[in-house]
Design a protein around this motif. Structure first.
Motif, short mmCIF file in Angstrom:
data_model
loop_
_atom_site.label_atom_id
_atom_site.label_comp_id
_atom_site.label_asym_id
_atom_site.label_seq_id
_atom_site.Cartn_x
_atom_site.Cartn_y
_atom_site.Cartn_z
N VAL A 21 0.83 -1.22 0.00
CA VAL A 21 0.00 0.00 0.00
C VAL A 21 0.86 1.26 0.00
N GLU A 22 1.81 1.35 0.90
CA GLU A 22 2.62 2.57 1.03
C GLU A 22 3.44 2.84 -0.23
N ILE A 23 4.13 1.85 -0.73
CA ILE A 23 4.96 2.07 -1.91
C ILE A 23 4.09 2.33 -3.13
N ALA A 24 2.93 1.68 -3.22
CA ALA A 24 2.03 1.93 -4.35
C ALA A 24 1.56 3.38 -4.35
N GLU A 25 1.23 3.90 -3.19
CA GLU A 25 0.82 5.30 -3.09
C GLU A 25 1.95 6.24 -3.49
N MET A 26 3.16 5.92 -3.06
CA MET A 26 4.31 6.75 -3.41
C MET A 26 4.56 6.73 -4.92
N ILE A 27 4.41 5.57 -5.53
CA ILE A 27 4.62 5.44 -6.97
C ILE A 27 3.59 6.27 -7.73
N VAL A 28 2.33 6.18 -7.33
CA VAL A 28 1.28 6.94 -8.00
C VAL A 28 1.51 8.44 -7.81
N GLU A 29 1.84 8.86 -6.58
CA GLU A 29 2.08 10.28 -6.30
C GLU A 29 3.26 10.82 -7.11
N SER A 30 4.24 9.98 -7.37
CA SER A 30 5.42 10.43 -8.12
C SER A 30 5.14 10.53 -9.62
N GLY A 31 4.01 9.95 -10.06
CA GLY A 31 3.69 9.95 -11.48
C GLY A 31 4.32 8.82 -12.26
N LEU A 32 4.96 7.90 -11.55
CA LEU A 32 5.64 6.78 -12.21
C LEU A 32 4.79 5.52 -12.27
N GLY A 33 3.56 5.63 -11.83
CA GLY A 33 2.68 4.48 -11.87
C GLY A 33 1.23 4.89 -11.83
N ARG A 34 0.41 3.97 -12.28
CA ARG A 34 -1.04 4.19 -12.27
C ARG A 34 -1.72 2.98 -11.67
N LYS A 35 -2.65 3.24 -10.78
CA LYS A 35 -3.48 2.19 -10.22
C LYS A 35 -4.76 2.16 -11.05
N ILE A 36 -5.03 1.02 -11.63
CA ILE A 36 -6.19 0.92 -12.52
C ILE A 36 -7.25 0.04 -11.90
N GLN A 37 -8.50 0.22 -12.35
CA GLN A 37 -9.62 -0.52 -11.80
C GLN A 37 -10.22 -1.53 -12.79
N ASP A 38 -10.02 -1.30 -14.09
CA ASP A 38 -10.67 -2.18 -15.07
C ASP A 38 -9.89 -2.18 -16.38
N HIS A 39 -10.39 -2.97 -17.33
CA HIS A 39 -9.68 -3.12 -18.60
C HIS A 39 -9.65 -1.82 -19.41
N ALA A 40 -10.64 -0.99 -19.27
CA ALA A 40 -10.63 0.29 -20.01
C ALA A 40 -9.51 1.20 -19.50
N GLU A 41 -9.32 1.24 -18.19
CA GLU A 41 -8.23 2.03 -17.62
C GLU A 41 -6.87 1.44 -18.00
N LEU A 42 -6.80 0.12 -18.08
CA LEU A 42 -5.55 -0.53 -18.51
C LEU A 42 -5.22 -0.14 -19.94
N ALA A 43 -6.20 -0.20 -20.82
CA ALA A 43 -5.97 0.16 -22.22
C ALA A 43 -5.52 1.61 -22.34
N ALA A 44 -6.15 2.50 -21.59
CA ALA A 44 -5.78 3.92 -21.64
C ALA A 44 -4.36 4.13 -21.11
N ALA A 45 -4.01 3.45 -20.03
CA ALA A 45 -2.67 3.59 -19.46
C ALA A 45 -1.61 3.07 -20.42
N LEU A 46 -1.88 1.95 -21.07
CA LEU A 46 -0.91 1.40 -22.03
C LEU A 46 -0.79 2.28 -23.26
N ASP A 47 -1.90 2.83 -23.75
CA ASP A 47 -1.85 3.76 -24.88
C ASP A 47 -0.99 4.97 -24.54
N ARG A 48 -1.18 5.50 -23.34
CA ARG A 48 -0.41 6.67 -22.91
C ARG A 48 1.08 6.34 -22.83
#
Length: 72
Positions: A21-48
């Motif tokens: 949890v802690e490292i995941a939050e740090m990664i998202v806050e740094s902009g180096l990662g995205r927490k996704i909820q579904d396949h549409a968010e996955l597709a958008a993150a991979l496209d980006r």
């Protein structure tokens, strides 16, 4: 979760990060990662990520800074 960042690659991960949890939050806050909820968010993150890669925008410097901040 840190291994890709150590290699200069941002990460995408799902909602179940109970052991990281802690490292995941740090990664998202740094902009180096995205927490996704579904396949549409996955597709958008991979496209980006592919668009950034194709445009030559690298993450190596940001990744290195992030990892160095953890070892402080």
């Amino acid at each position: 979760m840190l291994e890709p960042i150590l290699a200069g690659t941002p990460v995408v991960f799902g909602p179940s990060v109970n052991n990281f949890v802690e490292i995941a939050e740090m990664i998202v806050e740094s902009g180096l990662g995205r927490k996704i909820q579904d396949h549409a968010e996955l597709a958008a993150a991979l496209d980006r990520a592919l668009a950034q890669s194709a445009s030559g925008e690298g993450f190596e410097g940001e990744c290195r800074t992030f990892v160095n901040s953890l070892s402080g």
